[in-house]
Design a protein around this motif. Structure first.
Motif, mmCIF file in Angstrom:
data_model
loop_
_atom_site.group_PDB
_atom_site.id
_atom_site.type_symbol
_atom_site.label_atom_id
_atom_site.label_comp_id
_atom_site.label_asym_id
_atom_site.label_seq_id
_atom_site.Cartn_x
_atom_site.Cartn_y
_atom_site.Cartn_z
ATOM 1 N N TRP A 64 77.343 78.830 23.512
ATOM 2 C CA TRP A 64 78.535 78.351 22.835
ATOM 3 C C TRP A 64 79.231 77.250 23.611
ATOM 4 O O TRP A 64 79.198 77.203 24.832
ATOM 5 N N HIS A 65 79.904 76.389 22.861
ATOM 6 C CA HIS A 65 80.749 75.345 23.427
ATOM 7 C C HIS A 65 82.203 75.716 23.144
ATOM 8 O O HIS A 65 82.484 76.647 22.395
ATOM 9 N N SER A 66 83.143 74.974 23.686
ATOM 10 C CA SER A 66 84.561 75.327 23.548
ATOM 11 C C SER A 66 85.010 75.413 22.092
ATOM 12 O O SER A 66 85.823 76.264 21.739
ATOM 13 N N GLU A 67 84.461 74.548 21.218
ATOM 14 C CA GLU A 67 84.878 74.613 19.818
ATOM 15 C C GLU A 67 84.402 75.910 19.148
ATOM 16 O O GLU A 67 85.059 76.433 18.253
ATOM 17 N N HIS A 68 83.271 76.445 19.587
ATOM 18 C CA HIS A 68 82.801 77.716 19.043
ATOM 19 C C HIS A 68 83.729 78.854 19.485
ATOM 20 O O HIS A 68 84.026 79.757 18.706
ATOM 21 N N LEU A 69 84.175 78.799 20.726
ATOM 22 C CA LEU A 69 85.090 79.831 21.228
ATOM 23 C C LEU A 69 86.421 79.793 20.478
ATOM 24 O O LEU A 69 86.963 80.828 20.099
ATOM 25 N N GLU A 70 86.935 78.597 20.243
ATOM 26 C CA GLU A 70 88.196 78.468 19.505
ATOM 27 C C GLU A 70 88.039 79.013 18.089
ATOM 28 O O GLU A 70 88.897 79.743 17.590
ATOM 29 N N SER A 71 86.940 78.677 17.447
ATOM 30 C CA SER A 71 86.684 79.161 16.101
ATOM 31 C C SER A 71 86.552 80.687 16.087
ATOM 32 O O SER A 71 87.061 81.363 15.192
ATOM 33 N N ARG A 75 87.974 82.797 18.142
ATOM 34 C CA ARG A 75 89.309 83.366 18.327
ATOM 35 C C ARG A 75 90.082 83.386 17.011
ATOM 36 O O ARG A 75 90.758 84.346 16.691
ATOM 37 N N LEU A 97 77.119 84.054 23.919
ATOM 38 C CA LEU A 97 78.128 83.241 24.608
ATOM 39 C C LEU A 97 77.508 82.154 25.474
ATOM 40 O O LEU A 97 78.121 81.110 25.691
#
Length: 142
Positions: free
Chosen positions: A31-38, A40, A28
């Motif tokens: 990670w960047h926000s797009e990795h977190l969205e992906s 999820r 974590l």
């Protein structure tokens, strides 16, 4: 490791008995926000999609993770304490929760680990009224 390839490792870090904190922090942390969205979207085991197509945590998994992190916190706190302080706190917890909560397990584990009943060990090493008190207490909760 490329963050999107970490999905399986992160899912594994959140699964099973306990949380693999080292893996989780390592993954974590980069990670960047797009990795977190992906993540999820690709992990329906942990996330539910609502009517607005937003991903939200499954409440059951939130409760499990909360419990795991509390256990981890307790383990870390106990690890850094002096042994006597940790033992005093554990005794206090056992007394507060009642002897039935822990004593049966402790007696059983002692018997298994040392191949002798706890009552026998106390009779061998304790003296007088102290010995009688401890043996009767153990027999009472066992």
């Amino acid at each position: 490791m490329d963050p999107p390839n970490d999905f399986e490792a992160l899912t594994k870090a959140f699964s099973g008995f306990g949380v693999d904190e080292d893996s989780m922090v390592s993954i974590l942390g980069k990670w960047h926000s797009e990795h977190l969205e992906s993540f999820r979207k690709r992990t329906p085991k942990f996330f539910l999609e609502d009517e607005r197509l937003f991903e939200r945590w499954d409440d059951h998994h939130i409760a499990c993770l909360t419990k795991e992190f509390l256990l981890f916190k307790d383990i870390v706190v106990q690890w850094i304490m002096h042994p006597w302080e940790r033992d005093v706190r554990l005794v206090h917890e056992a007394i507060t929760k009642g002897p039935q909560a822990y004593c049966g397990e402790i007696i059983e584990e002692f018997d298994k680990q040392y191949k002798v009943p706890l009552t026998q060990k106390i009779e061998d090493v304790a003296l007088g009224n102290y010995k009688d008190f401890l043996v009767s207490l153990i027999r009472r909760v066992a």
